[in-house]
Design an enzyme around this catalytic site. Structure first.
Site, PDB file in Angstrom:
ATOM      1  CE  LYS A  87       6.050   3.933  -9.700  1.00  0.00           C
ATOM      2  NZ  LYS A  87       6.296   3.629  -8.304  1.00  0.00           N
ATOM      3  CD  GLN A 131       8.431   5.357  -6.029  1.00  0.00           C
ATOM      4  OE1 GLN A 131       7.347   5.436  -6.652  1.00  0.00           O
ATOM      5  NE2 GLN A 131       9.271   4.454  -6.379  1.00  0.00           N
ATOM      6  CG  ASP A 154       3.270   0.182  -5.132  1.00  0.00           C
ATOM      7  OD1 ASP A 154       3.665   0.159  -6.201  1.00  0.00           O
ATOM      8  OD2 ASP A 154       3.917   1.145  -4.440  1.00  0.00           O
TER       9      ASP A 154
END
Length: 348
Positions: A87, A131, A154
């Site tokens: 990422k 995460q 997200d």
């Protein structure tokens, strides 16, 4: 007589499809075995990152600072560390600044929530994600809901989940967003098609089912498909009933060879979201495979995604799109929206 001669010399289809080679064996010249078109997620993701980079350059040229993404990584899970590295690497290539904040797995949930709140209030941070998975002593839903909806790139905050389920602008979860973008950019027809989603996770399966069935008039990423969800309690024989009639199958379960060639029809579109580590019987080493028997199903499908190199790179690319939209404070969240009729006039 001439007509009769022409009839006598007409070659049968069987003869045209085969003749003997010099070694005496039959050599068949019929149609080549069908092979699906592989949707190259690596190439498509690169294209999207380049588009994001161009938009970022234009944004910065207008006097704005580059978008910034903050990633919180708790613990030392190797897979999570690998995903975070991918990422931040993609962010750099897209002109987005980023930081990875490492915390030990021993951190308390309260301490993590305090950190998230601090980042929520930091005007320098445009996109923020924690995460997953988080350590067992934490509640994943509580952590996801702690991220401010306007920074939730997200798409896991309950506010964003609720908004897109009601056809309102929202950050879409990156993996479902990537899958739908793959379908759209590949020119695959979805209107009125039968779509089957295998897997009902709140981060992948459920959002995919919502996007597949939603009216395309709300925004371009929706599909207008007739959608069925299958999950761990769907009997095996019933799963096959659903997949055999599906025009589009999306599998996100985490079970190698769940979908085999005898379970699908000719021309089906197959998107494999599964990621499984198995031992290669030839090399004895670990390798990545999806949930679909790629070799067998690709002989019947019209389109198929590989693992690796399919959905994975698209997930990261769509995260970059979300981060740019967060920086721009784009009210449409980067989606092409269409005017909607008043709620009372909508049809189901």
């Amino acid at each position: 007589m001439a007509a009769a001669s022409r009839t006598w010399f007409r070659l049968s289809p069987q003869f045209l499809r085969s003749f003997r080679r010099s070694d005496g064996k039959l050599f068949h010249t019929g149609r080549r075995r069908h092979q699906a078109k592989i949707i190259d997620g690596v190439a498509m993701a690169k294209e999207i990152r380049e588009e994001v980079r161009a938009e970022v350059d234009q944004w910065v040229a207008q006097g704005h600072r580059p978008p910034h993404l903050s990633v919180v990584l708790v613990g030392d899970n190797p897979a999570s560390a690998s995903y975070v590295k991918a990422k931040t690497k993609a962010a750099k290539g897209a002109g987005i600044t980023s930081e990875t904040i490492l915390k030990p797995s021993s951190i308390s949930q309260e301490e993590l929530l305090d950190l998230v709140e601090k980042l929520n209030k930091d005007d320098r941070v445009d996109g923020l994600l924690v995460q997953l998975p988080v350590p067992d002593h934490m509640t994943e839903r509580t952590v996801c809901n702690a991220v401010a909806p306007e920074k939730d790139v997200d798409g896991f905050n309950v506010v964003n989940v609720g908004r897109f389920c009601l056809d309102e602008p929202a950050f879409l979860p990156a993996t479902p967003y990537g899958v739908m973008e793959m379908i759209r950019r590949s020119g695959i027809e979805t209107f009125g098609k039968n779509a089957v989603v295998c897997g009902r996770s709140k981060n992948v399966g459920m959002p995919l089912a919502m996007l597949l069935h939603t009216d395309k008039e709300h925004h371009e990423i929706c599909a207008d498909a007739t959608t069925t969800i299958c999950h761990r309690y769907t009997p095996g024989d019933q799963l096959e009933v659903f997949t055999k009639t599906a025009d589009i199958i999306i599998v996100a379960v985490g079970q190698p060879n769940l979908i085999t060639a005898d379970m699908v029809k000719e021309g089906v579109v197959v998107i494999d979201v599964g990621i499984n580590r198995v031992v290669d019987p030839v090399t004895g080493k670990m390798k990545l495979v999806g949930d679909v028997d790629f070799e067998g199903v690709s002989r019947k499908a019209s389109y198929i995604t590989p693992v690796p190199g399919g959905v994975g790179p698209m997930t990261v690319a769509m995260l970059m799109k979300n981060t740019l939209a967060a920086a721009k404070k784009d009210g449409t969240y980067g989606l092409s929206m269409s005017p909607k009729e008043p709620l009372s006039q909508e049809v189901s």
